[in-house]
Design a protein around this motif. Structure first.
Motif, PDB file in Angstrom:
ATOM      1  N   PRO A  74     -14.467 -35.595  14.692  1.00 38.18           N
ATOM      2  CA  PRO A  74     -15.860 -35.441  15.134  1.00 38.18           C
ATOM      3  C   PRO A  74     -16.214 -33.977  15.363  1.00 38.18           C
ATOM      4  CG  PRO A  74     -14.494 -36.221  16.940  1.00 38.18           C
ATOM      5  CD  PRO A  74     -13.620 -36.237  15.717  1.00 38.18           C
ATOM      6  N   TYR A  75     -17.482 -33.675  15.243  1.00 38.00           N
ATOM      7  CA  TYR A  75     -17.956 -32.308  15.441  1.00 38.00           C
ATOM      8  C   TYR A  75     -17.892 -31.901  16.910  1.00 38.00           C
ATOM      9  CZ  TYR A  75     -19.509 -32.126  10.604  1.00 38.00           C
ATOM     10  OH  TYR A  75     -19.539 -32.127   9.219  1.00 38.00           O
ATOM     11  N   THR A  76     -17.562 -32.850  17.771  1.00 42.91           N
ATOM     12  CA  THR A  76     -17.396 -32.540  19.196  1.00 42.91           C
ATOM     13  C   THR A  76     -15.999 -32.011  19.510  1.00 42.91           C
ATOM     14  OG1 THR A  76     -16.836 -34.878  19.557  1.00 42.91           O
ATOM     15  CG2 THR A  76     -19.121 -34.203  19.967  1.00 42.91           C
ATOM     16  N   VAL A  81     -16.831 -27.217  17.881  1.00 42.63           N
ATOM     17  CA  VAL A  81     -17.938 -26.792  18.746  1.00 42.63           C
ATOM     18  C   VAL A  81     -18.011 -25.265  18.767  1.00 42.63           C
ATOM     19  CG1 VAL A  81     -18.780 -26.719  21.117  1.00 42.63           C
ATOM     20  CG2 VAL A  81     -17.894 -28.868  20.176  1.00 42.63           C
ATOM     21  N   GLN A  84     -19.409 -23.870  15.582  1.00 46.09           N
ATOM     22  CA  GLN A  84     -20.868 -23.969  15.536  1.00 46.09           C
ATOM     23  C   GLN A  84     -21.520 -22.881  16.388  1.00 46.09           C
ATOM     24  OE1 GLN A  84     -22.184 -28.360  15.733  1.00 46.09           O
ATOM     25  NE2 GLN A  84     -19.978 -28.500  16.049  1.00 46.09           N
ATOM     26  N   TRP A 190     -18.564 -42.489  16.646  1.00 41.59           N
ATOM     27  CA  TRP A 190     -18.507 -41.158  16.024  1.00 41.59           C
ATOM     28  C   TRP A 190     -19.903 -40.555  15.899  1.00 41.59           C
ATOM     29  CZ3 TRP A 190     -19.966 -37.990  12.040  1.00 41.59           C
ATOM     30  CH2 TRP A 190     -19.083 -36.960  11.647  1.00 41.59           C
ATOM     31  N   GLY A 192     -22.743 -41.613  17.412  1.00 44.47           N
ATOM     32  CA  GLY A 192     -23.519 -41.612  18.649  1.00 44.47           C
ATOM     33  C   GLY A 192     -24.525 -42.726  18.731  1.00 44.47           C
TER      34      GLY A 192
END
Length: 451
Positions: A74-76, A81, A84, A190, A192
């Motif tokens: 995940p991008y979390t 993070v 980004q 994933w 949300g």
């Protein structure tokens, strides 16, 4: 100027991305806390000049121009993070390989049916394969696109299965033919929410033009509404006979527009969902000028794919099927709908918080007994009891084999269709399915010896 790339997550897609990037002259660092430095792929790439680390701290991003991540991460994740925050571009392996897709690109997505549909489509298209025109199959089906795409010429065709994870990380995707098999609630942990999940799926058609095609399931209003999100030419398919503008089922026969293709009961694999998969294959075949007789012959001979309603064997009057790729409730509902004889259902796996009571109607209609395992096994068992069925709990899928034979009768089906992901106990659904099938063969060998 040399590009510096960080690959986050190894696995097969990470290995393929690292190999491609290195071949392009990039400086590549692969980060994966679970990395096995004795892995032959790691050793081979290390010898070639790729660097590896099991750490995943933010300082790895220093001097990095591009991050290529495993689709499932995940991008979390903290390192993503931070990437980004630093405005470092993050892509997935498919996006990395897209520039090599110089021939005809057919991309297939959906909540269920992607793999079988992809294999059906490829089998149909291979009827026109020549020494100058190759059909490649890659993507979420198990072969990274970057392993095969560099081999393509403008005369070739690439058929890709793409997950929502891959599509989220490939916003510039532009296939000539896109397919959306269906949209259900999936991978919401994933993405949300459902809207974000659908938005990711729509990346498959977002860049298409009227010269391209979107083959779209027309059997629900929600899916029909997806047609408003594309500029592509819509080719609907309908098992419920709701449109004759593309492929459809009518009075037991499969059609493309006004042309009868074959009887639906001639398809080599059972179930309503396989009728839908066949309709997609017909639509793609007709758009590619495959003769009707050849399309029908392929669909008659098609016998499924590994871990998707895969026939394992028959023993003492029981037919055993491996449907380990059924990683959500809808996939298991579809699998059950394909059987008219009683089913001993083997189910359970990763607990994503799904409402297992949704399985009750299908259980009541098709199932004799349920054997559960895995993290959400108790919830599946509760649903089975609410359906009035006998239940049993075991440790894992292989452990369910012996009790399944004991609880079944001649003429029954023993079906592994977990309705859940495998990650609570296995690295992937393929490993779960392989271990289940091995347990079936071991059981049969033992009981043959005892006869």
């Amino acid at each position: 100027m040399v590009k510096h790339v960080l690959v986050v997550g190894f696995a097969r897609s990470g290995a393929a991305a690292a190999r491609l990037l290195h071949a392009e002259g990039a400086e590549v660092l692969v980060s994966d806390p679970k990395l096995d430095m004795t892995d032959a792929r790691v050793q081979s790439l290390t010898a070639a000049g790729v660097h590896f680390t099991t750490t995943q701290t933010n300082d790895l991003l220093n001097g990095i121009d591009l991050v290529v991540k495993n689709p499932g991460i995940p991008y979390t994740a903290p390192i993503l993070v931070e990437a980004q925050v630093r405005h470092i571009e993050i892509v997935v392996e498919v996006a990395l390989a897209q520039k090599y897709l110089v021939g005809d690109w057919i991309a297939i997505t959906g909540s269920n049916g992607k793999t079988t549909t992809t294999e059906m489509v490829a089998a149909v298209l291979r009827q026109a394969e020549t020494d100058e025109h190759h059909i490649y199959v890659a993507g979420n089906i198990g072969v990274p696109v970057s392993e095969t795409a560099p081999q393509m010429t403008v005369q070739d065709t690439m058929v890709t299965e793409l997950s929502s994870f891959q599509l989220f990380g490939t916003p510039a995707a532009h296939p000539h033919i896109a397919v959306i098999t269906n949209i259900f609630a999936s991978h919401l942990d994933w993405h949300g929410n459902r809207d974000a999940y659908i938005e990711a799926k729509l990346n498959i058609t977002r860049n298409q033009t009227p010269a391209d095609y979107l083959i779209l399931n027309w059997d629900r209003p929600e899916w029909q509404a997806l047609a408003t999100h594309t500029q592509a030419t819509i080719i609907p398919f309908s098992r419920l006979n709701l449109s004759h503008a593309g492929a459809y089922l009518q009075d037991g026969d499969l059609y493309f527009k006004d042309e009868r293709i074959m009887a639906a009961n001639e398809i080599g694999v059972p179930g309503d969902h396989n009728i839908e998969n066949a309709l997609v294959a017909i639509a793609v075949g007709k758009l590619n000028h495959i003769p009707t007789a050849k399309i029908a012959a392929v669909l008659r001979q098609f016998n499924g794919v590994a871990h998707r309603l895969q026939f394992v064997t028959e023993f003492v009057g029981r037919k055993i099927y491996n449907d380990s790729k059924a990683t959500d409730i809808e996939a298991t509902e579809m699998a059950l709908s394909g059987f008219e004889t009683p089913v001993i259902l083997l189910a359970g796996g990763l607990d994503r918080g799904d409402d297992q009571t949704r399985l009750i109607p299908a259980m009541q209609k098709h199932v004799r007994a349920v054997i559960t395992f895995g993290e959400n096994g108790p919830q599946v068992a509760a649903a089975a009891k609410a359906a009035g069925l006998k239940t049993m709990t075991v440790e894992n899928a292989p452990a369910a084999v012996a009790p399944a034979f004991a609880m079944s009768e001649p003429g029954d089906v023993i079906l592994l269709s977990p309705a859940a992901a495998s990650w609570d106990q296995y690295p992937n659904f393929g490993t779960r399915g392989e271990q289940f099938m091995q347990a079936v063969h071991d059981y049969i060998e033992t009981h043959k010896q005892g006869e």
